[in-house]
Write an enzyme that holds these catalytic residues in place. Structure first.
Site, mmCIF file in Angstrom:
data_model
loop_
_atom_site.group_PDB
_atom_site.id
_atom_site.type_symbol
_atom_site.label_atom_id
_atom_site.label_comp_id
_atom_site.label_asym_id
_atom_site.label_seq_id
_atom_site.Cartn_x
_atom_site.Cartn_y
_atom_site.Cartn_z
ATOM 1 N N ARG A 18 39.561 13.951 -1.463
ATOM 2 C CA ARG A 18 38.301 14.502 -1.733
ATOM 3 C C ARG A 18 37.334 13.531 -1.212
ATOM 4 O O ARG A 18 37.561 12.393 -1.297
ATOM 5 C CB ARG A 18 38.523 15.011 -3.096
ATOM 6 C CG ARG A 18 38.448 13.648 -4.007
ATOM 7 C CD ARG A 18 39.113 13.919 -5.251
ATOM 8 N NE ARG A 18 40.515 14.514 -5.307
ATOM 9 C CZ ARG A 18 41.649 13.682 -5.163
ATOM 10 N NH1 ARG A 18 41.411 12.321 -4.922
ATOM 11 N NH2 ARG A 18 42.681 14.113 -4.937
ATOM 12 N N ASP A 235 43.017 2.859 -5.417
ATOM 13 C CA ASP A 235 42.357 4.043 -6.499
ATOM 14 C C ASP A 235 42.853 3.603 -7.879
ATOM 15 O O ASP A 235 41.763 3.845 -8.877
ATOM 16 C CB ASP A 235 43.215 5.186 -6.159
ATOM 17 C CG ASP A 235 44.672 5.191 -6.100
ATOM 18 O OD1 ASP A 235 45.340 4.283 -6.243
ATOM 19 O OD2 ASP A 235 45.212 6.360 -5.398
#
Length: 465
Positions: A18, A235
């Site tokens: 995203r 992440d």
């Protein structure tokens, strides 16, 4: 009206990616998704790969959409760990990166350990043994001379800016970084026979990398110098920044495809007990240590759902979770970290066989998965407390798993302590907050950044039953 500064966060997970648009002021934080796209392994006759060129195309599409909405002050990229692309001396990519679930490393692990005893490796890197750690992948490469290895977020950063670096939080997942110094371990690199120049310079999160190249700027419709900065490019490192903790005695579970269960420390734990417990010391933002254990995570559930879809079962996630919640506690469990669950394929059959389930209906399989994850999370947190000496009074569960109310409640029950669920987009929030601090929009330490997350998030608290 307060002035907001806009940042684009590129957040790539193992099953989707995203581009998020963050709008920030000292008293304001909001996040909008501007582009979402699929991700996953591509199986070819010779192995499992990532479609990194497709990902890069989607990244540019997302940045173009973000730049149409706002004048951007910065861009940063985070992704999963360990995987990399190889460049030649001209900077050209030498094929798509291999997927960490590809079994090619199985044949080289013993050879690596013959050169580097596992206890010595852990004493330097503090890294949990996983068969796909970068050092094993590099050992499986047929040729590395004249090559440069860039981890996935660094590879994308290179294509955006032309600069080749290794951001430290992701570099710490390779098995080649010294856990004490934060630099590459020359003795380990030499012992493995890796060529000089293979690994780029390590830089910290929160540094300005370079502006977008003129070509990329033109491609996304930006006619000004748009800087790319480093954040916690692993992440999980960004997700831990996005943990809305107000109590220093917190533990975290960053739950998506993987469940990363641990505590935040000031220094690594490199003891033999820690190695035997298979705990990892990965670097976090601001010199912290993410002391954690990898648990297989919601991969077990997503791969089961994919299998049922391929079989035409038409299983709806909300329905199967409701049915699973109605089943009695104390049912069969599996070890989520059993290597049998690592490859893609028919996950429900593997769960049924490992748990000895007599009823293979989806709700029975799903309840087994979630009970098993909750217990594995609790065991990992107990070990983290014991090995680190850091007490945990509350556990924050962030990421996609925070939307699974049954998992959150089962985890609170297994932990015997409260679980605070949310935010779902902790990783993107951590990415945006570190960018905003780098550019002077925000200031303060991690506690200050987490206050911003707490103020901007809707959280759900689960008490143990």
């Amino acid at each position: 009206m307060r002035a907001l500064t806009a940042f684009a966060a590129v957040d790539l997970g193992a099953s989707s990616g995203r581009v998020m648009l963050g709008r920030v002021a000292p008293d304001h934080l909001e996040l909008t998704e501007v582009h979402r796209f699929r991700n996953g392994g591509v199986r070819l006759p010779d192995g499992l790969y990532w479609d990194v060129l497709g990902l890069y195309t989607d990244v540019l599409t997302g940045l173009r959409a973000a730049a149409r909405e706002e004048h951007l002050a910065g861009v940063a990229v985070d992704s999963w760990a360990v995987d990399y692309g190889l460049l030649d001396a001209r900077g050209a990519l030498q094929g798509n990166p291999r997927h960490y679930r590809d079994p090619r490393t199985d044949a080289v692990i013993d050879d690596v350990h013959a050169k580097l005893d596992p206890a010595r490796l852990y004493g330097v890197t503090g890294l949990q043994f996983l068969p796909f750690n970068t050092l094993y992948q590099l050992a499986a490469e047929p040729a590395l001379d004249g090559r440069r290895a860039l981890l996935v977020p660094d590879l994308l950063g290179y294509w955006l800016t032309g600069r080749q670096v290794a951001e430290e939080t992701n570099a710490s997942t390779t098995g080649l970084l010294d856990a004490r110094t934060g630099g590459w371990s020359t003795p380990l690199v030499e012992a493995l026979g890796l060529p000089s120049g293979l690994l780029p310079d390590v830089i910290a999160a929160g540094a300005v990398l370079a502006p977008l190249t003129a070509e990329v700027g033109a491609d996304i419709g930006v006619d000004y110098a748009l800087p790319v900065t480093t954040v916690g490019s692993h992440d999980t490192a960004s997700a831990v920044v996005g943990v809305p903790a107000d109590n220093p005695r917190f533990g975290y579970i960053s739950c998506g495809t993987w469940g990363l269960v641990g505590v935040e420390l000031d220094a690594p734990v490199l003891t033999e007990d820690s190695r035997k417990a298979n705990f990892t010391n990965e670097r976090g933002v601001d010199g912290t240590i993410r002391y954690l254990r990898n648990v297989m995570g919601l991969w077990l559930l997503s791969e089961s759902m994919r299998t049922w879809e391929l079989r035409g079962r038409g299983v709806a996630l909300d329905d199967v979770l409701a049915a699973a919640a109605a089943l009695p506690a104390g049912g069969p469990r599996v070890d989520p970290n059993d290597p049998v669950f690592l490859p893609p394929g028919d996950m429900p059959s593997r769960i049924v066989e490992a748990a000895g389930l007599r009823d293979p209906e989806p709700e029975v399989v799903v309840r087994c998965i979630l009970d098993s994850l909750a217990v594995a999370f609790a065991e990992a947190m107990t070990d983290a407390e014991r090995l680190s000496g850091r007490p945990v009074e509350v556990v924050h569960l962030v990421g996609g798993g925070s939307q699974n109310a049954l998992l959150c409640q089962l985890t609170a029950d297994a932990m015997g302590r409260p679980v605070v669920a949310g935010p779902v987009e902790a990783t993107a929030l951590g990415n945006v907050l570190v960018q905003a601090r780098t550019h002077g929009v925000l200031s303060g330490d991690l506690a200050a950044l987490r206050r911003r997350v707490r103020a901007a998030s809707r959280l759900q608290r689960y008490e143990p039953r």
